[in-house]
Design a protein around this motif. Structure first.
Motif, PDB file in Angstrom:
ATOM      1  N   VAL A  36       0.853  -1.189   0.000  1.00 37.11           N
ATOM      2  CA  VAL A  36       0.000   0.000   0.000  1.00 37.11           C
ATOM      3  C   VAL A  36       0.885   1.234   0.000  1.00 37.11           C
ATOM      4  CG1 VAL A  36      -1.835   1.231   1.186  1.00 37.11           C
ATOM      5  CG2 VAL A  36      -1.747  -1.268   1.285  1.00 37.11           C
ATOM      6  N   LEU A  37       0.596   2.158  -0.903  1.00 35.02           N
ATOM      7  CA  LEU A  37       1.328   3.420  -0.963  1.00 35.02           C
ATOM      8  C   LEU A  37       0.395   4.546  -0.546  1.00 35.02           C
ATOM      9  CD1 LEU A  37       3.258   3.047  -4.331  1.00 35.02           C
ATOM     10  CD2 LEU A  37       4.008   2.443  -2.036  1.00 35.02           C
ATOM     11  N   SER A  38       0.902   5.441   0.281  1.00 30.33           N
ATOM     12  CA  SER A  38       0.128   6.594   0.735  1.00 30.33           C
ATOM     13  C   SER A  38       0.873   7.857   0.365  1.00 30.33           C
ATOM     14  CB  SER A  38      -0.061   6.533   2.256  1.00 30.33           C
ATOM     15  OG  SER A  38      -0.685   7.690   2.725  1.00 30.33           O
ATOM     16  N   ASP A  39       0.294   8.635  -0.559  1.00 30.71           N
ATOM     17  CA  ASP A  39       0.950   9.862  -1.031  1.00 30.71           C
ATOM     18  C   ASP A  39       2.384   9.601  -1.446  1.00 30.71           C
ATOM     19  OD1 ASP A  39      -0.783  11.887   1.416  1.00 30.71           O
ATOM     20  OD2 ASP A  39      -1.331  11.365  -0.628  1.00 30.71           O
ATOM     21  N   GLY A  40       2.595   8.464  -2.111  1.00 29.34           N
ATOM     22  CA  GLY A  40       3.923   8.148  -2.614  1.00 29.34           C
ATOM     23  C   GLY A  40       4.817   7.461  -1.612  1.00 29.34           C
ATOM     24  N   LEU A  41       4.313   7.188  -0.395  1.00 27.55           N
ATOM     25  CA  LEU A  41       5.136   6.570   0.636  1.00 27.55           C
ATOM     26  C   LEU A  41       4.553   5.218   1.003  1.00 27.55           C
ATOM     27  CD1 LEU A  41       5.632   9.723   2.841  1.00 27.55           C
ATOM     28  CD2 LEU A  41       7.300   8.708   1.310  1.00 27.55           C
ATOM     29  N   ALA A  42       5.408   4.233   1.212  1.00 32.16           N
ATOM     30  CA  ALA A  42       4.926   2.897   1.533  1.00 32.16           C
ATOM     31  C   ALA A  42       4.283   2.878   2.899  1.00 32.16           C
ATOM     32  CB  ALA A  42       6.087   1.898   1.488  1.00 32.16           C
ATOM     33  N   ALA A 101       7.615   5.526   8.436  1.00 34.73           N
ATOM     34  CA  ALA A 101       7.454   6.315   9.656  1.00 34.73           C
ATOM     35  C   ALA A 101       6.416   7.418   9.506  1.00 34.73           C
ATOM     36  CB  ALA A 101       8.799   6.908  10.052  1.00 34.73           C
ATOM     37  N   ASP A 102       6.174   7.871   8.292  1.00 34.93           N
ATOM     38  CA  ASP A 102       5.198   8.936   8.117  1.00 34.93           C
ATOM     39  C   ASP A 102       3.937   8.438   7.415  1.00 34.93           C
ATOM     40  OD1 ASP A 102       7.225  10.527   5.524  1.00 34.93           O
ATOM     41  OD2 ASP A 102       6.802   8.450   5.986  1.00 34.93           O
ATOM     42  N   GLN A 103       3.559   7.200   7.673  1.00 33.31           N
ATOM     43  CA  GLN A 103       2.271   6.680   7.221  1.00 33.31           C
ATOM     44  C   GLN A 103       1.153   7.431   7.952  1.00 33.31           C
ATOM     45  OE1 GLN A 103       1.558   2.733   8.572  1.00 33.31           O
ATOM     46  NE2 GLN A 103      -0.513   2.656   7.789  1.00 33.31           N
ATOM     47  N   ALA A 163      -7.410   9.864   3.680  1.00 32.36           N
ATOM     48  CA  ALA A 163      -6.185   9.166   3.304  1.00 32.36           C
ATOM     49  C   ALA A 163      -6.271   8.744   1.849  1.00 32.36           C
ATOM     50  CB  ALA A 163      -5.981   7.952   4.199  1.00 32.36           C
ATOM     51  N   ARG A 164      -5.347   9.228   1.036  1.00 33.16           N
ATOM     52  CA  ARG A 164      -5.288   8.856  -0.382  1.00 33.16           C
ATOM     53  C   ARG A 164      -4.201   7.798  -0.545  1.00 33.16           C
ATOM     54  NH1 ARG A 164      -6.066  14.493  -0.444  1.00 33.16           N
ATOM     55  NH2 ARG A 164      -7.965  15.145  -1.541  1.00 33.16           N
ATOM     56  N   VAL A 165      -4.599   6.640  -1.026  1.00 32.60           N
ATOM     57  CA  VAL A 165      -3.662   5.527  -1.117  1.00 32.60           C
ATOM     58  C   VAL A 165      -3.779   4.862  -2.483  1.00 32.60           C
ATOM     59  CG1 VAL A 165      -3.733   5.093   1.373  1.00 32.60           C
ATOM     60  CG2 VAL A 165      -5.345   3.911  -0.132  1.00 32.60           C
TER      61      VAL A 165
END
Length: 336
Positions: free
Chosen positions: A191-197, A201-203, A215-217
């Protein structure tokens, strides 16, 4: 013989006994007041805003949803406010190291700052939250015990997303604070959230103090899945380049009228040529692979007189393969 002292009068004995009883009553009263104050102090410590906030977050850390809801001034209801869902949040990131700061009081309301850590697999994240409480009689209660989140997913692979093990809901849902229990099915996807897995740490993190979270994923292939797909295509290509292969769908040079299935030789791993590997745009569960691979070897072509002629050297072939998401070890050629 010595003479005995005369016995004290009955009145004197009664006065002495009354004095002793009075003294005992006084000591009992003093002790009772002391014990009462101690009990009141203990009650105040248990029902104070700091203790209530700590108890609530400890219930979250323990995965005990009913205990957490019991701290609410008006306990909410919802299919996501269960110990099963809460424990899935804790599987994503356990809640630890709870620290409660002194409360800020204003009449029958109080605000408490709470700090804790969420232990994601990629590393811990420090979180600061704010609990707001109201007093009713001698007890304090949390005015809010849930967070609200709405998850939107972009293509491809949105249908593969799961929130706490269920299909992604279209509406916003109420969850306890902590990690967002998002996962993909199968787990080889990420799952990616705003380009981050997710798990970074910043999920996205749910907090009491925040307004409803959007949350856009999206879903992507993990590095392990991508490597498995590359190996499957490498095996498929190697089969085509051996002397015993006669599959007409095997890749061939793109010019000189090649004879299908005639290419023989060797090729580097497709990972070396930066292949284009992507999930299908629908819920078909298909992974597509495209690449241009140099092959050193031989192949056959038809000349202008429709005679078969042998060619040798280095040639680039275009690959187009597909792989089922639930069977990533087996690849198939796409028809030309």
């Amino acid at each position: 013989m010595p003479e005995h002292a005369p016995a004290p009068p009955a009145a004197a004995r009664r006065r002495s006994r009354s004095w002793r009883l009075a003294l005992a009553a006084l000591l009992s009263a003093v002790l009772g007041v002391g014990l009462g104050l101690s009990a009141a102090d203990r009650h105040a410590a248990r029902s104070g805003p700091e203790a209530v906030a700590r108890g609530y977050f400890q219930a979250l850390a323990d995965g005990d949803a009913p205990a957490a809801l019991a701290y609410a001034a008006s306990p909410p209801r919802g299919q996501w406010l269960t110990s099963v869902v809460l424990r899935q949040q804790l599987q994503a990131a356990p809640l630890a190291d709870i620290s409660v700061l002194p409360a800020s009081r204003a009449g029958a309301t109080a605000t408490v700052e709470v700090r804790y850590r969420l232990l994601f697999g990629s590393g811990p994240r420090s979180v600061t939250d704010t609990a707001r409480l109201v007093r009713r009689g001698s007890s304090w209660w949390l005015s809010r015990v849930t967070s609200t989140v709405r998850v939107t997913a972009g293509a491809p692979g949105a249908d593969r997303l799961r929130l706490a093990g269920r299909r992604l809901p279209a509406a916003a849902v109420a969850l306890f604070p902590g990690a967002l229990p998002l996962a993909a099915d199968p787990p080889a996807l990420q799952v990616l959230s705003d380009g981050l897995a997710a798990g970074a740490a910043d999920q996205p993190v749910l907090r009491l103090a925040d307004p409803p979270l959007l949350a856009r994923v999206r879903v992507s292939m993990s590095s392990a899945l991508r490597a498995q797909v590359e190996r499957a295509v490498d095996r498929l290509l190697a089969d085509c380049l051996t002397s015993g292969s006669n599959d007409p769908l095997c890749p061939a040079p793109g010019s000189d009228r090649p004879v299908p299935g005639s290419l023989r030789g060797s090729a580097p791993p497709i990972a070396a040529v930066n292949p284009r590997i992507a999930l299908g745009q629908s819920d078909s569960g298909v992974i597509s692979v495209r690449a241009e691979v140099p092959v050193q070897g031989s192949w056959k072509v038809w000349d202008f007189e429709n005679q078969v002629v042998q060619r040798r050297g280095k040639v680039t072939v275009a690959l187009s393969a597909r792989i089922a998401l639930d069977r990533p070890a087996q690849a198939f050629w796409n028809p030309s």
